[in-house]
Structures are given as structure tokens and as C-alpha cells.
Scaffold this motif. Structure first.
Motif, PDB file in Angstrom:
ATOM      1  N   GLY A 182       0.731  -1.343   0.266  1.00 10.15           N
ATOM      2  CA  GLY A 182      -0.170  -0.050  -0.152  1.00 10.15           C
ATOM      3  C   GLY A 182       1.254   1.463  -0.186  1.00 10.15           C
ATOM      4  N   GLN A 183       2.316   0.812   0.808  1.00  7.00           N
ATOM      5  CA  GLN A 183       3.066   2.431   0.794  1.00  7.00           C
ATOM      6  C   GLN A 183       3.711   3.026  -0.532  1.00  7.00           C
ATOM      7  OE1 GLN A 183       1.971   4.327   3.374  1.00  7.00           O
ATOM      8  NE2 GLN A 183       0.468   3.269   3.826  1.00  7.00           N
ATOM      9  N   LEU A 184       3.729   1.458  -0.956  1.00  3.33           N
ATOM     10  CA  LEU A 184       4.415   1.829  -2.763  1.00  3.33           C
ATOM     11  C   LEU A 184       3.827   2.317  -4.066  1.00  3.33           C
ATOM     12  CD1 LEU A 184       6.686  -1.376  -2.955  1.00  3.33           C
ATOM     13  CD2 LEU A 184       7.323   1.170  -1.586  1.00  3.33           C
ATOM     14  N   THR A 185       4.149   2.691  -4.481  1.00  6.98           N
ATOM     15  CA  THR A 185       3.054   3.167  -5.734  1.00  6.98           C
ATOM     16  C   THR A 185       2.968   2.053  -6.559  1.00  6.98           C
ATOM     17  OG1 THR A 185       5.034   3.871  -7.142  1.00  6.98           O
ATOM     18  CG2 THR A 185       4.773   5.619  -5.737  1.00  6.98           C
ATOM     19  N   VAL A 186       1.407   2.407  -7.506  1.00  9.68           N
ATOM     20  CA  VAL A 186       1.459   1.042  -7.972  1.00  9.68           C
ATOM     21  C   VAL A 186       2.966   0.543  -9.421  1.00  9.68           C
ATOM     22  CG1 VAL A 186       0.486   0.371 -10.997  1.00  9.68           C
ATOM     23  CG2 VAL A 186      -0.880   1.923  -9.267  1.00  9.68           C
ATOM     24  N   ARG A 187       3.250   1.524 -10.021  1.00 12.94           N
ATOM     25  CA  ARG A 187       4.355   1.229 -10.614  1.00 12.94           C
ATOM     26  C   ARG A 187       5.832   0.560  -9.956  1.00 12.94           C
ATOM     27  NH1 ARG A 187       9.535   2.880 -13.195  1.00 12.94           N
ATOM     28  NH2 ARG A 187       9.808   2.702 -14.955  1.00 12.94           N
TER      29      ARG A 187
ATOM     30  N   ILE B 195      -6.294   1.424 -15.842  1.00  8.57           N
ATOM     31  CA  ILE B 195      -6.150   1.736 -15.259  1.00  8.57           C
ATOM     32  C   ILE B 195      -5.295   2.285 -14.324  1.00  8.57           C
ATOM     33  CG2 ILE B 195      -6.972   0.070 -13.509  1.00  8.57           C
ATOM     34  CD1 ILE B 195      -8.603   3.762 -13.109  1.00  8.57           C
ATOM     35  N   LEU B 196      -3.968   0.648 -14.196  1.00  8.69           N
ATOM     36  CA  LEU B 196      -2.454   1.035 -13.805  1.00  8.69           C
ATOM     37  C   LEU B 196      -2.106   2.159 -14.133  1.00  8.69           C
ATOM     38  CD1 LEU B 196      -2.712  -2.657 -13.117  1.00  8.69           C
ATOM     39  CD2 LEU B 196      -3.394  -1.108 -11.739  1.00  8.69           C
ATOM     40  N   LYS B 197      -2.062   2.134 -15.686  1.00  6.17           N
ATOM     41  CA  LYS B 197      -1.399   3.293 -15.757  1.00  6.17           C
ATOM     42  C   LYS B 197      -1.447   4.967 -15.618  1.00  6.17           C
ATOM     43  CE  LYS B 197       0.574   4.737 -20.928  1.00  6.17           C
ATOM     44  NZ  LYS B 197       0.388   4.450 -21.935  1.00  6.17           N
ATOM     45  N   GLU B 198      -2.783   4.625 -16.102  1.00  8.08           N
ATOM     46  CA  GLU B 198      -3.698   6.093 -15.156  1.00  8.08           C
ATOM     47  C   GLU B 198      -2.769   6.452 -13.879  1.00  8.08           C
ATOM     48  OE1 GLU B 198      -7.284   7.225 -14.803  1.00  8.08           O
ATOM     49  OE2 GLU B 198      -7.962   5.903 -17.230  1.00  8.08           O
ATOM     50  N   ARG B 199      -2.631   4.933 -12.695  1.00  6.50           N
ATOM     51  CA  ARG B 199      -2.477   5.532 -11.476  1.00  6.50           C
ATOM     52  C   ARG B 199      -0.855   5.346 -11.221  1.00  6.50           C
ATOM     53  NH1 ARG B 199      -7.798   5.164  -8.710  1.00  6.50           N
ATOM     54  NH2 ARG B 199      -9.013   5.901 -10.424  1.00  6.50           N
ATOM     55  N   SER B 200      -0.096   4.973 -12.368  1.00  6.36           N
ATOM     56  CA  SER B 200       1.470   4.666 -11.640  1.00  6.36           C
ATOM     57  C   SER B 200       1.744   5.388 -10.957  1.00  6.36           C
ATOM     58  CB  SER B 200       1.607   4.182 -12.958  1.00  6.36           C
ATOM     59  OG  SER B 200       2.462   5.446 -13.484  1.00  6.36           O
ATOM     60  N   SER B 201       1.620   6.058 -10.561  1.00 10.14           N
ATOM     61  CA  SER B 201       2.279   7.872  -9.490  1.00 10.14           C
ATOM     62  C   SER B 201       2.160   6.988  -8.138  1.00 10.14           C
ATOM     63  CB  SER B 201       2.852   8.406 -10.362  1.00 10.14           C
ATOM     64  OG  SER B 201       3.616   8.527 -11.236  1.00 10.14           O
ATOM     65  N   GLN B 202       0.835   6.878  -7.895  1.00 10.28           N
ATOM     66  CA  GLN B 202      -0.124   6.726  -6.991  1.00 10.28           C
ATOM     67  C   GLN B 202      -0.065   5.871  -5.795  1.00 10.28           C
ATOM     68  OE1 GLN B 202      -4.506   7.139  -8.062  1.00 10.28           O
ATOM     69  NE2 GLN B 202      -5.248   6.268  -5.827  1.00 10.28           N
ATOM     70  N   MET B 203       0.106   6.555  -4.779  1.00 14.58           N
ATOM     71  CA  MET B 203      -0.325   5.044  -3.272  1.00 14.58           C
ATOM     72  C   MET B 203      -0.593   3.773  -4.215  1.00 14.58           C
ATOM     73  SD  MET B 203       2.454   6.022  -1.872  1.00 14.58           S
ATOM     74  CE  MET B 203       3.987   6.701  -2.254  1.00 14.58           C
ATOM     75  N   ALA B 204      -0.527   2.381  -4.065  1.00 11.48           N
ATOM     76  CA  ALA B 204      -1.755   1.999  -3.887  1.00 11.48           C
ATOM     77  C   ALA B 204      -2.939   1.618  -2.954  1.00 11.48           C
ATOM     78  CB  ALA B 204      -0.786   0.760  -3.923  1.00 11.48           C
ATOM     79  N   GLY B 205      -1.969   1.647  -1.511  1.00 11.73           N
ATOM     80  CA  GLY B 205      -3.111   1.744  -1.508  1.00 11.73           C
ATOM     81  C   GLY B 205      -4.416   2.454  -0.923  1.00 11.73           C
ATOM     82  N   GLN B 206      -4.701   3.972  -1.805  1.00 11.59           N
ATOM     83  CA  GLN B 206      -5.405   4.897  -2.035  1.00 11.59           C
ATOM     84  C   GLN B 206      -5.991   4.050  -3.028  1.00 11.59           C
ATOM     85  OE1 GLN B 206      -3.017   8.209  -3.088  1.00 11.59           O
ATOM     86  NE2 GLN B 206      -2.127   8.441  -0.999  1.00 11.59           N
TER      87      GLN B 206
END
Ligand code: ATP
Length: 235
Positions: A89-94, A123-134
Motif C-alpha cells: 500500500g505504501q508503494l506506488t502502482v509502478r 487504470i494502472l497506467k493512469e494511476r502508476s504514480s499513485q500509492m497503491a493503498g489509496q
């Protein structure tokens, strides 16, 4: 491709899986179904080497993997998406995806694999820099599957992919499995009870109390009164 013979798995000497036999051929989608506590997750963990078998044999592509480490089993081409997803959760999607690719030979092909996962799961591309936990549960499930696919496994094992997901995500996840299958990935999918899984699977095993109580081609079983009551009757 995968052959599980006379598998017994125990927790504190109490068997959770007994004399279990399962076979998965290359290119097949096989579904493990059954009620809570039937031993489905335990079986997937034994195959992936996370939980050691008390007895029995697990072979993958003619290699006895029953006593191998999870890392060695992953390197042979088995990837497990565990129940509850367990993304970081604390790492980004990428970053989550790259962690998936550090195992085995896949590291060299990391960018290629990333692109492939991003096209499979936009969706993972769109969110690639977002924290996975969010992300939502459905998005996290896509991430968990994509991470497991980063090593280009020959066998993908997915434990209850639709658990807790909104219907549109369940559809999306199963569409992805159909796509993966068309690319030649062999899939073993665990579901407590899901028509969606049956629509995808070639064959199924119905487990109860740690044992296989019914098995066969979905096309033959689905619709039979015996199967319907065994499968849906106990929900
Ligand atoms: P679910 O749909 O609830 O995940 P399942 O079919 O996957 O069910 P398992 O989780 O494999 O079933 O559990 C099989 C049996 O093993 C159950 O009786 C369960 O209580 C027991 N069990 C599972 N994990 C443990 C554990 N860590 N320690 C002790 N017993 C366990």
C-alpha cells in the motif's frame, strides 16, 4: 502441466487438505470451488510452496516441487495472487509492479512487461504514480494480478479474485483472465461460488472438508442437479 497427487496439508497436525488430487493441463482454466474452510487457499499455498505439504507430491512441468522454496517455484513459472491481494500500500502502482518483476529472469524484460500490463490494465497506467493503498479494492485486485503477471508465469493461480469486489470489477477481472488465456496462460482460479468463474473455466474441482467431492468438465457438470445443489445449495 500441474499435477497434485495425494496431497495432505496440515495446521498443527490437523489436516486441512486430505488425499487431494488435481491436474491442470497447459492452456486450461481450472476452477477450485467450495465452501469456506474447504481447503482451497491451503491447496494454492501448498502449490506455491508457501505452505509445506505433510505428504503427497506436487509436480510442475515434470519437476517435483513439493519440497521447493516459494522463490524456486516462482522461478519455474508459477505465480500466486493470494487471497486478500497483499499489494504494498505504501508503494506506488509502478513500484508494486517492479517488485513483481525482480524475481527470476523477468528483470531484463521489466519495461516491456510494464508496458504490457499497462495495456492490459489501463487504470494502472493512469494511476502508476499513485500509492497503491489509496486505490479501490477492484483496482488493487487488478494490480495484484498484474504484479503476478510481471514474471510471465506459465501458471497463474488466483485465490478468490472477486472477493469483496463490485460487480463491474468482477467482470473486468474475468475479462482479463479470458484475455490471458487467449495468450496461452494456464490459470487455476479459486472461487467460493461464482457463475462467472464457471463461465470461464474448462474444468472444476469441488472441494469440501479438504477433499475433492466432485470434478469434471464445467460443460458437463454445470446444469446437473447434483452439482447445482452441491455448489450453490450450501451458500
Ligand atoms: P476460504 O474460502 O474461507 O478461504 P478455503 O477453502 O480457502 O476457505 P482454507 O483457508 O484452505 O479454506 O482452510 C482450510 C482449513 O484449514 C480450515 O478448517 C481452516 O480453519 C484451516 N486453517 C487455515 N489456515 C489455518 C491456519 N493458519 N492455522 C490453523 N488452521 C488453519
Amino acid at each position: 502441466m500441474l499435477s497434485v497427487e495425494s496431497l495432505q496439508v496440515e495446521y498443527n497436525k490437523v489436516p486441512a487438505v486430505r488425499n487431494l488430487n488435481i491436474h491442470v493441463a497447459a492452456g486450461e482454466v481450472v476452477c477450485l470451488v467450495g465452501p469456506n474452510g474447504a481447503g482451497k487457499s491451503t491447496t494454492t499455498m501448498a502449490i506455491a510452496g508457501v505452505k509445506r505439504a505433510a505428504s503427497g507430491t506436487i509436480r510442475f512441468a515434470d519437476v517435483d516441487i513439493s519440497r521447493q522454496t516459494p522463490e524456486a517455484i516462482a522461478a519455474l513459472g508459477i505465480s500466486l495472487v493470494p487471497e486478500g491481494r497483499r499489494i504494498f500500500g505504501q508503494l506506488t502502482v509502478r513500484e508494486n509492479l517492479i517488485v513483481g518483476a525482480t524475481l527470476s529472469r523477468a528483470a531484463a524484460r521489466r519495461n516491456q512487461q510494464l508496458d504490457r500490463m499497462f495495456s492490459l490494465f489501463p487504470i494502472l497506467k493512469e494511476r502508476s504514480s499513485q500509492m497503491a493503498g489509496q486505490m479501490s479494492g477492484g483496482e488493487q485486485q487488478q494490480l495484484a494480478i498484474a504484479r503476478a503477471m510481471m514474471t510471465s508465469p506459465r501458471l497463474l493461480i488466483v485465490d478468490e479474485p472477486s472477493l469483496g469486489l463490485a460487480p463491474q470489477y468482477v467482470d473486468l477481472v474475468f475479462e482479463t483472465f479470458a484475455q490471458l488465456r487467449s495468450e496461452g496462460v494456464t490459470i487455476l482460479v479459486v472461487e467460493q461460488s461464482s457463475r462467472r468463474a464457471l463461465a470461464l473455466a474448462d474444468r472444476l474441482y469441488l472441494l469440501r472438508s479438504g477433499q475433492v467431492v466432485m470434478e469434471g468438465a464445467v460443460a458437463e457438470l454445470a446444469g446437473s442437479a447434483e452439482f447445482e445443489s452441491a455448489f450453490f445449495g450450501e451458500m
